[in-house]
Scaffold this motif. Structure first.
Motif, PDB file in Angstrom:
ATOM      1  N   THR A   1      59.938 -28.018  14.985  1.00  0.00           N
ATOM      2  CA  THR A   1      60.018 -27.578  16.380  1.00  0.00           C
ATOM      3  C   THR A   1      59.799 -28.746  17.330  1.00  0.00           C
ATOM      4  OG1 THR A   1      59.251 -25.342  15.842  1.00  0.00           O
ATOM      5  CG2 THR A   1      58.985 -26.061  18.124  1.00  0.00           C
ATOM      6  N   MET A   2      58.815 -29.583  17.015  1.00  0.00           N
ATOM      7  CA  MET A   2      58.494 -30.712  17.885  1.00  0.00           C
ATOM      8  C   MET A   2      59.590 -31.777  17.836  1.00  0.00           C
ATOM      9  SD  MET A   2      55.847 -31.082  19.873  1.00  0.00           S
ATOM     10  CE  MET A   2      56.804 -31.790  21.207  1.00  0.00           C
ATOM     11  N   ILE A   3      60.141 -32.022  16.654  1.00  0.00           N
ATOM     12  CA  ILE A   3      61.238 -32.988  16.521  1.00  0.00           C
ATOM     13  C   ILE A   3      62.448 -32.524  17.326  1.00  0.00           C
ATOM     14  CG2 ILE A   3      62.951 -33.904  14.886  1.00  0.00           C
ATOM     15  CD1 ILE A   3      60.631 -33.955  12.800  1.00  0.00           C
TER      16      ILE A   3
ATOM     17  N   GLY B   1      53.399 -28.958  25.185  1.00  0.00           N
ATOM     18  CA  GLY B   1      53.652 -28.816  23.761  1.00  0.00           C
ATOM     19  C   GLY B   1      53.169 -30.019  22.971  1.00  0.00           C
ATOM     20  N   VAL B   2      53.410 -31.211  23.507  1.00  0.00           N
ATOM     21  CA  VAL B   2      52.971 -32.439  22.834  1.00  0.00           C
ATOM     22  C   VAL B   2      51.451 -32.458  22.694  1.00  0.00           C
ATOM     23  CG1 VAL B   2      52.832 -34.947  23.016  1.00  0.00           C
ATOM     24  CG2 VAL B   2      54.971 -33.778  23.589  1.00  0.00           C
TER      25      VAL B   2
ATOM     26  N   LYS C   1      57.426 -34.066   4.244  1.00  0.00           N
ATOM     27  CA  LYS C   1      58.709 -33.614   4.791  1.00  0.00           C
ATOM     28  C   LYS C   1      59.349 -32.532   3.921  1.00  0.00           C
ATOM     29  CE  LYS C   1      59.744 -38.136   6.839  1.00  0.00           C
ATOM     30  NZ  LYS C   1      58.502 -38.787   6.372  1.00  0.00           N
ATOM     31  N   GLY C   2      59.632 -31.396   4.551  1.00  0.00           N
ATOM     32  CA  GLY C   2      60.348 -30.324   3.879  1.00  0.00           C
ATOM     33  C   GLY C   2      61.770 -30.260   4.386  1.00  0.00           C
ATOM     34  N   VAL C   3      62.548 -29.363   3.822  1.00  0.00           N
ATOM     35  CA  VAL C   3      63.957 -29.290   4.195  1.00  0.00           C
ATOM     36  C   VAL C   3      64.122 -28.914   5.666  1.00  0.00           C
ATOM     37  CG1 VAL C   3      64.186 -26.871   3.455  1.00  0.00           C
ATOM     38  CG2 VAL C   3      66.205 -28.343   3.519  1.00  0.00           C
ATOM     39  N   GLY C   4      63.185 -28.129   6.219  1.00  0.00           N
ATOM     40  CA  GLY C   4      63.268 -27.760   7.634  1.00  0.00           C
ATOM     41  C   GLY C   4      63.100 -28.959   8.541  1.00  0.00           C
ATOM     42  N   THR C   5      62.119 -29.810   8.227  1.00  0.00           N
ATOM     43  CA  THR C   5      61.883 -31.017   9.015  1.00  0.00           C
ATOM     44  C   THR C   5      63.053 -31.983   8.878  1.00  0.00           C
ATOM     45  OG1 THR C   5      59.540 -30.744   8.458  1.00  0.00           O
ATOM     46  CG2 THR C   5      60.184 -32.809   9.503  1.00  0.00           C
ATOM     47  N   GLN C   6      63.553 -32.132   7.659  1.00  0.00           N
ATOM     48  CA  GLN C   6      64.691 -33.024   7.436  1.00  0.00           C
ATOM     49  C   GLN C   6      65.931 -32.532   8.183  1.00  0.00           C
ATOM     50  OE1 GLN C   6      64.197 -32.720   3.093  1.00  0.00           O
ATOM     51  NE2 GLN C   6      64.172 -34.963   3.023  1.00  0.00           N
ATOM     52  N   THR C   7      66.142 -31.223   8.170  1.00  0.00           N
ATOM     53  CA  THR C   7      67.289 -30.651   8.882  1.00  0.00           C
ATOM     54  C   THR C   7      67.173 -30.899  10.381  1.00  0.00           C
ATOM     55  OG1 THR C   7      67.559 -28.937   7.193  1.00  0.00           O
ATOM     56  CG2 THR C   7      68.570 -28.522   9.341  1.00  0.00           C
ATOM     57  N   ALA C   8      65.950 -30.760  10.909  1.00  0.00           N
ATOM     58  CA  ALA C   8      65.731 -31.021  12.333  1.00  0.00           C
ATOM     59  C   ALA C   8      66.084 -32.463  12.675  1.00  0.00           C
ATOM     60  CB  ALA C   8      64.276 -30.727  12.699  1.00  0.00           C
ATOM     61  N   MET C   9      65.765 -33.386  11.763  1.00  0.00           N
ATOM     62  CA  MET C   9      66.050 -34.798  12.023  1.00  0.00           C
ATOM     63  C   MET C   9      67.541 -35.091  11.884  1.00  0.00           C
ATOM     64  SD  MET C   9      64.180 -37.211  13.127  1.00  0.00           S
ATOM     65  CE  MET C   9      65.299 -38.239  14.090  1.00  0.00           C
ATOM     66  N   VAL C  10      68.208 -34.428  10.941  1.00  0.00           N
ATOM     67  CA  VAL C  10      69.670 -34.556  10.830  1.00  0.00           C
ATOM     68  C   VAL C  10      70.313 -34.148  12.152  1.00  0.00           C
ATOM     69  CG1 VAL C  10      71.738 -33.569   9.755  1.00  0.00           C
ATOM     70  CG2 VAL C  10      69.798 -34.240   8.326  1.00  0.00           C
ATOM     71  N   THR C  11      69.875 -33.015  12.682  1.00  0.00           N
ATOM     72  CA  THR C  11      70.412 -32.515  13.951  1.00  0.00           C
ATOM     73  C   THR C  11      70.107 -33.478  15.091  1.00  0.00           C
ATOM     74  OG1 THR C  11      70.131 -30.231  13.192  1.00  0.00           O
ATOM     75  CG2 THR C  11      70.376 -30.571  15.565  1.00  0.00           C
ATOM     76  N   ALA C  12      68.885 -34.005  15.108  1.00  0.00           N
ATOM     77  CA  ALA C  12      68.483 -34.922  16.178  1.00  0.00           C
ATOM     78  C   ALA C  12      69.366 -36.170  16.192  1.00  0.00           C
ATOM     79  CB  ALA C  12      67.018 -35.312  16.002  1.00  0.00           C
TER      80      ALA C  12
END
Length: 329
Positions: free
Chosen positions: A236-238, A219-220, A260-271
């Motif tokens: 997805t990658m984050i 994937g990377v 950065k969109g809300v989807g990417t930001q949400t992924a980082m919040v979760t991470a």
């Protein structure tokens, strides 16, 4: 006022239908004295597209003459409303059929999960197009019959039909259920040969497939080769890095994303939350201008997982307020 020909009337009726003004379309249709088969078919197709099978039937039965488009529209009207017996009656009565006729009937069966009936018709087709293959492959995938979906896809390839982007992605959904990296790779090679791998939707689908398969390094490599990425690619990658215990890589990737969109930001919040770094998660959360329900849920879960139950409860009630404020169920 200049005399209006049938083309003008047909255009106006179509315009009303496209804007959902079916009553206006019917009124104009009724006032037009020079109706031709195209006029009738436009109104019939309009009712069909808007799921009004009863009105479509009334138009169909009143038509002084019909063409194959009219018959196809009536099949679609019945099929979209789950009236498969009526749709099949129309199909069987057709004086002539084209590929659209067969595809419409097969699509109706597939949408109702009647894959046996769909396959029976499909096997009778003398001529198929890419839409015929697509509806069968996707129909099998939707009911979880991924082996059958894969076999139909292989049958298509043996028939020398060139896959398009949509059917490649659908076939990929099928092979993901097998959890076999070699099948994902075979489809990726096919996407590469057909020139579709560079498409962001196709590339992201393969990225998701590799990660779901547990092949993070594949994937990377794919992510780094992608000429274009969308918000889902980044998120997805984050998420994959985070779930694989590679938070530093997730952070580095997040910093690389300049849009950065809300989807990417949400992924980082979760991470951050998953890795116990709740303060960093909260910092990004407060930077989001229009958080979605998924974003709010990520923050609630983050607080709860880190033992901050009062904060979780506070965010939970704020989430409910936001949902009520924006009319969400």
């Amino acid at each position: 006022m200049p005399r209006r020909d049938s083309g003008s009337w047909n255009t106006m009726i179509s315009g009303y239908i496209q804007n959902g003004l079916l009553n206006k379309a019917q009124e104009l249709f009724d006032s037009f004295q020079g109706k031709n088969v195209r006029t009738w078919t436009i109104l019939l197709s309009g009712y069909a597209r808007h799921g009004r099978a009863h009105e479509a039937k009334a138009v169909f039965e009143s038509m002084p003459e019909r063409n194959v488009v009219s018959w196809n529209a009536m099949i679609t009207a019945y099929a979209q409303n789950g009236l498969l017996r009526s749709a099949r009656d129309v199909f069987d009565q057709m004086p002539e059929r084209n590929t659209v006729s067969w595809n419409s009937m097969i699509t109706g069966y597939c949408h109702c999960g009647m894959m046996g009936e769909a396959r029976e018709l499909f096997d009778q087709m003398e001529e198929r197009n890419i839409a015929s293959w697509m509806v069968m492959v996707s129909g099998y995938v939707e009911i979880g019959e991924c082996c059958d979906a894969w076999m139909v896809f292989l049958m298509m390839l043996r028939s020398s039909v060139r896959p398009d982007q949509a059917i490649l992605v659908t076939a990929l959904l099928a092979v993901m259920r097998f959890n076999k990296l070699e099948l994902i790779e075979s489809l990726r090679v096919m996407a590469l040969k057909t020139g579709y791998e560079s498409n962001v939707v196709v590339g992201t689908a393969f990225l998701n497939a590799y990660i779901a398969n547990g092949s993070l390094e594949y994937g990377v490599k794919l992510f780094e080769r992608m000429p274009e990425r969308n918000e889902y690619s980044w998120s997805t990658m984050i998420a994959a890095f985070s779930q694989g215990g590679r938070l530093d890589d997730a952070i580095a990737l997040y910093e690389r994303d300049t849009g950065k969109g809300v989807g990417t930001q949400t992924a980082m919040v979760t991470a951050y939350a998953q890795n116990g770094r709740i303060h960093e998660a909260r910092h990004i959360f407060h930077e989001i201008t229009n958080p979605t329900v998924v974003t709010w849920n990520a923050m609630v879960t983050g607080y709860a997982q880190n033992g901050m139950l009062e904060e979780a409860k506070d965010i939970f009630y704020k989430t409910l307020y936001q949902m009520l404020l924006h009319g969400q169920p």
